[in-house]
Design a protein around this motif. Structure first.
Motif, PDB file in Angstrom:
ATOM      1  N   VAL A   1      38.802  38.168  34.129  1.00  0.00           N
ATOM      2  CA  VAL A   1      38.536  36.774  34.514  1.00  0.00           C
ATOM      3  C   VAL A   1      39.672  35.876  34.027  1.00  0.00           C
ATOM      4  CG1 VAL A   1      36.987  34.805  34.121  1.00  0.00           C
ATOM      5  CG2 VAL A   1      36.031  37.041  34.698  1.00  0.00           C
ATOM      6  N   THR A   2      40.094  36.043  32.775  1.00  0.00           N
ATOM      7  CA  THR A   2      41.207  35.207  32.286  1.00  0.00           C
ATOM      8  C   THR A   2      42.500  35.572  33.025  1.00  0.00           C
ATOM      9  OG1 THR A   2      41.495  36.720  30.439  1.00  0.00           O
ATOM     10  CG2 THR A   2      40.268  34.720  29.981  1.00  0.00           C
ATOM     11  N   GLY A   3      42.628  36.847  33.404  1.00  0.00           N
ATOM     12  CA  GLY A   3      43.796  37.268  34.186  1.00  0.00           C
ATOM     13  C   GLY A   3      43.886  36.555  35.527  1.00  0.00           C
ATOM     14  N   LEU A   4      42.731  36.111  36.017  1.00  0.00           N
ATOM     15  CA  LEU A   4      42.711  35.352  37.288  1.00  0.00           C
ATOM     16  C   LEU A   4      42.953  33.862  37.023  1.00  0.00           C
ATOM     17  CD1 LEU A   4      39.603  37.126  38.870  1.00  0.00           C
ATOM     18  CD2 LEU A   4      41.928  37.187  39.803  1.00  0.00           C
ATOM     19  N   GLY A   5      43.205  33.519  35.798  1.00  0.00           N
ATOM     20  CA  GLY A   5      43.501  32.127  35.451  1.00  0.00           C
ATOM     21  C   GLY A   5      42.262  31.281  35.223  1.00  0.00           C
ATOM     22  N   ALA A   6      41.097  31.918  35.030  1.00  0.00           N
ATOM     23  CA  ALA A   6      39.851  31.153  34.911  1.00  0.00           C
ATOM     24  C   ALA A   6      39.397  31.035  33.458  1.00  0.00           C
ATOM     25  CB  ALA A   6      38.767  31.817  35.747  1.00  0.00           C
TER      26      ALA A   6
ATOM     27  N   ILE B   1      33.819  25.185  38.212  1.00  0.00           N
ATOM     28  CA  ILE B   1      33.870  26.660  38.142  1.00  0.00           C
ATOM     29  C   ILE B   1      35.191  27.177  38.745  1.00  0.00           C
ATOM     30  CG2 ILE B   1      32.742  28.792  38.952  1.00  0.00           C
ATOM     31  CD1 ILE B   1      30.961  27.203  37.026  1.00  0.00           C
ATOM     32  N   GLN B   2      35.806  28.150  38.058  1.00  0.00           N
ATOM     33  CA  GLN B   2      37.096  28.684  38.543  1.00  0.00           C
ATOM     34  C   GLN B   2      37.001  30.144  38.991  1.00  0.00           C
ATOM     35  OE1 GLN B   2      38.652  27.670  34.693  1.00  0.00           O
ATOM     36  NE2 GLN B   2      40.162  26.299  35.585  1.00  0.00           N
ATOM     37  N   CYS B   3      35.869  30.793  38.706  1.00  0.00           N
ATOM     38  CA  CYS B   3      35.718  32.205  39.078  1.00  0.00           C
ATOM     39  C   CYS B   3      34.224  32.513  39.162  1.00  0.00           C
ATOM     40  CB  CYS B   3      36.363  33.083  37.996  1.00  0.00           C
ATOM     41  SG  CYS B   3      36.133  34.845  38.237  1.00  0.00           S
ATOM     42  N   VAL B   4      33.818  33.330  40.143  1.00  0.00           N
ATOM     43  CA  VAL B   4      32.411  33.733  40.248  1.00  0.00           C
ATOM     44  C   VAL B   4      32.318  35.227  39.918  1.00  0.00           C
ATOM     45  CG1 VAL B   4      30.386  33.918  41.728  1.00  0.00           C
ATOM     46  CG2 VAL B   4      31.940  31.997  42.018  1.00  0.00           C
TER      47      VAL B   4
ATOM     48  N   PRO C   1      38.210  32.946  43.151  1.00  0.00           N
ATOM     49  CA  PRO C   1      38.175  34.409  42.989  1.00  0.00           C
ATOM     50  C   PRO C   1      36.799  34.935  42.554  1.00  0.00           C
ATOM     51  CG  PRO C   1      39.890  33.398  41.594  1.00  0.00           C
ATOM     52  CD  PRO C   1      39.131  32.287  42.229  1.00  0.00           C
ATOM     53  N   VAL C   2      36.523  36.166  42.993  1.00  0.00           N
ATOM     54  CA  VAL C   2      35.254  36.832  42.657  1.00  0.00           C
ATOM     55  C   VAL C   2      35.540  38.127  41.899  1.00  0.00           C
ATOM     56  CG1 VAL C   2      33.236  38.018  43.622  1.00  0.00           C
ATOM     57  CG2 VAL C   2      34.034  35.893  44.664  1.00  0.00           C
ATOM     58  N   VAL C   3      34.787  38.335  40.822  1.00  0.00           N
ATOM     59  CA  VAL C   3      34.790  39.629  40.137  1.00  0.00           C
ATOM     60  C   VAL C   3      33.422  40.256  40.414  1.00  0.00           C
ATOM     61  CG1 VAL C   3      34.886  40.799  37.904  1.00  0.00           C
ATOM     62  CG2 VAL C   3      36.393  38.846  38.343  1.00  0.00           C
ATOM     63  N   ALA C   4      33.419  41.444  41.011  1.00  0.00           N
ATOM     64  CA  ALA C   4      32.159  42.080  41.403  1.00  0.00           C
ATOM     65  C   ALA C   4      31.852  43.254  40.483  1.00  0.00           C
ATOM     66  CB  ALA C   4      32.251  42.555  42.846  1.00  0.00           C
ATOM     67  N   VAL C   5      30.637  43.225  39.924  1.00  0.00           N
ATOM     68  CA  VAL C   5      30.216  44.292  39.004  1.00  0.00           C
ATOM     69  C   VAL C   5      28.935  44.921  39.563  1.00  0.00           C
ATOM     70  CG1 VAL C   5      29.677  44.866  36.595  1.00  0.00           C
ATOM     71  CG2 VAL C   5      31.130  42.862  37.101  1.00  0.00           C
TER      72      VAL C   5
ATOM     73  N   VAL D   1      38.477  41.374  42.174  1.00  0.00           N
ATOM     74  CA  VAL D   1      38.403  42.512  41.243  1.00  0.00           C
ATOM     75  C   VAL D   1      37.025  43.169  41.369  1.00  0.00           C
ATOM     76  CG1 VAL D   1      38.564  43.236  38.818  1.00  0.00           C
ATOM     77  CG2 VAL D   1      39.914  41.274  39.600  1.00  0.00           C
ATOM     78  N   ALA D   2      37.001  44.506  41.382  1.00  0.00           N
ATOM     79  CA  ALA D   2      35.732  45.243  41.338  1.00  0.00           C
ATOM     80  C   ALA D   2      35.718  46.063  40.052  1.00  0.00           C
ATOM     81  CB  ALA D   2      35.617  46.164  42.552  1.00  0.00           C
TER      82      ALA D   2
END
Ligand SMILES: [Fe+2]
Length: 386
Positions: free
Chosen positions: A28-33, A91-94, A134-138, A174-175
């Motif tokens: 998440v921080t790598g995406l700048g969020a 919000i900067q990332c979901v 950006p979205v990070v999917a888990v 990111v997944a």
């Protein structure tokens, strides 16, 4: 060379392996969020999985808001409600944590946070003309493949339909696939979600838009899923089987994100929307009779499936070999204790003409099918599945 132009869509950065969930914060921080929104559902919250994600985010000093009201077969209104609630929060990332429903809502909310209005205005193909955040999917199931697809499925209760939003902008950045997160899944959910993944692979492989790229992924996905689904069902803590299921689901996801799924999904949507049959079960109910119908449209393909899965002895004709693929799926359905009749869910003969009309509306998927489906065909397939 292909006779038509085909597309290979963007694939997210993928982290995979036991303990990968600990990397969420760093990604998440790598995406700048620095400010994130985590979207999940009450079941996943209760299972303690979200705690692990939150602790990784805390370690990376990311501020998090949590929306945990995703329901199964989510209504499109839940996306609008969540986006409206989150919009003033910067919000900067979901981060989506859960099965297909939570991941789909997360993907849709990320797009809606970049603008106003309702997600319902984007039902259809490539109608979103701006990237979301950006979205990070888990994923916690194996699964829908939603962590790698450009597709979101939402319920329109007014029209009793499940509708799709398809857009390049819905593909997560990111997944993160951690097999440990799937260990707590009960056998019935392992079976239903695993069958969904297997059906993605079968349908991508038999789609008329299949390419050598998608074939490679779909074929390996089928092998991984078929040889591990019974193990994961019988022994949920078999981490090797869980890993292979997650890998298979991922590969199937990338395959169908590019080749599409076909008529099994088109038949599953109307019964899922009206009779509230979970997605994986609705697909499994329809699989054998749709395969049987499609078989003569792609005999070599269905025969290859039976051969790849080790279900066809030598010496059979092409058609007999293809038939073995259908038989293998029926036996698998039985082994996994999944229902085999639509009537088990209250579907009656009177419902069939209406449901069949619903199938014909799913033109997005029928366009990939190896055999044209008419109203009469659709009614007959439902009748045989009753
Ligand atoms: Fe599916």
């Amino acid at each position: 060379m292909q006779a038509k132009i085909t597309t290979i869509r963007r694939i997210p950065k993928i982290l995979m392996g036991v303990g990968a969930v600990g990397e969420v914060g760093k990604e998440v921080t790598g995406l700048g969020a620095k400010r994130a929104l985590l979207i999940s559902d009450p079941g996943v919250m209760k299972a303690g999985i979200v705690e692990r994600v939150l602790s990784s985010l805390k370690g990376a000093k990311v501020k998090v808001s949590v929306f945990d009201r995703v329901e199964p077969d989510p209504r499109y209104e839940i996306v609008d409600e969540c986006a409206e609630w989150a919009r003033p929060q910067g919000i900067q990332c979901v981060i989506g944590v859960g099965g297909g429903s939570s991941l789909d809502v997360a993907k849709a909310v990320a797009v809606m946070l970049k603008g106003e209005g309702s997600i319902s205005s984007f039902f259809g193909v490539e109608l979103i003309h701006r990237p979301g955040i950006p979205v990070v999917a888990v994923p916690t199931t194996a699964g829908t493949g939603s962590e790698v697809t450009p597709i979101v499925i939402l319920s329109d209760e007014g029209e009793k339909l499940k509708k799709g939003v398809v857009s390049l902008h819905l593909i997560p950045s990111v997944a993160i696939l951690d097999p440990e997160l799937t260990v707590g899944m009960p056998p019935s959910v392992t079976a239903a979600t695993g069958m969904d993944a297997l059906i993605h692979a079968i349908e991508a492989f038999t789609s008329i838009n299949a390419t050598p790229f998608t074939d490679l992924l779909a074929a390996r996905a089928m092998e991984l899923l078929y040889s591990n689904i019974r193990k994961a069902y019988c022994n949920g803590s078999d981490i090797r089987a869980r890993s292979h299921m997650l890998e298979g689901s991922l590969l199937a996801g990338i395959a169908f994100a590019n080749a599409g799924v076909t008529a099994v999904h088109a038949f599953a949507y109307p019964i899922g929307a009206e009779f509230h049959i979970p997605h994986g079960i609705a697909n499994t109910l329809m699989l054998p009779r749709v395969m049987e119908f499609n078989m003569i449209g792609a005999l070599e393909r269905f025969a290859s499936i039976a051969t790849m899965l080790g279900e066809a002895p030598a010496g059979l004709s092409l058609r007999e070999t293809a038939q073995r693929a259908v038989m293998a799926m029926e036996r698998l359905r039985e082994d996994l204790g999944l229902p085999s009749h639509l009537s088990d869910f209250g579907v009656t003969a009177e419902d069939i003409p209406r449901l069949a009309s619903g199938v014909l509306k799913v033109t997005r998927l029928l366009a990939n099918n190896p055999r044209t489906v008419t109203q009469k065909d659709a009614e007959e397939i439902y009748r045989r599945s009753l």
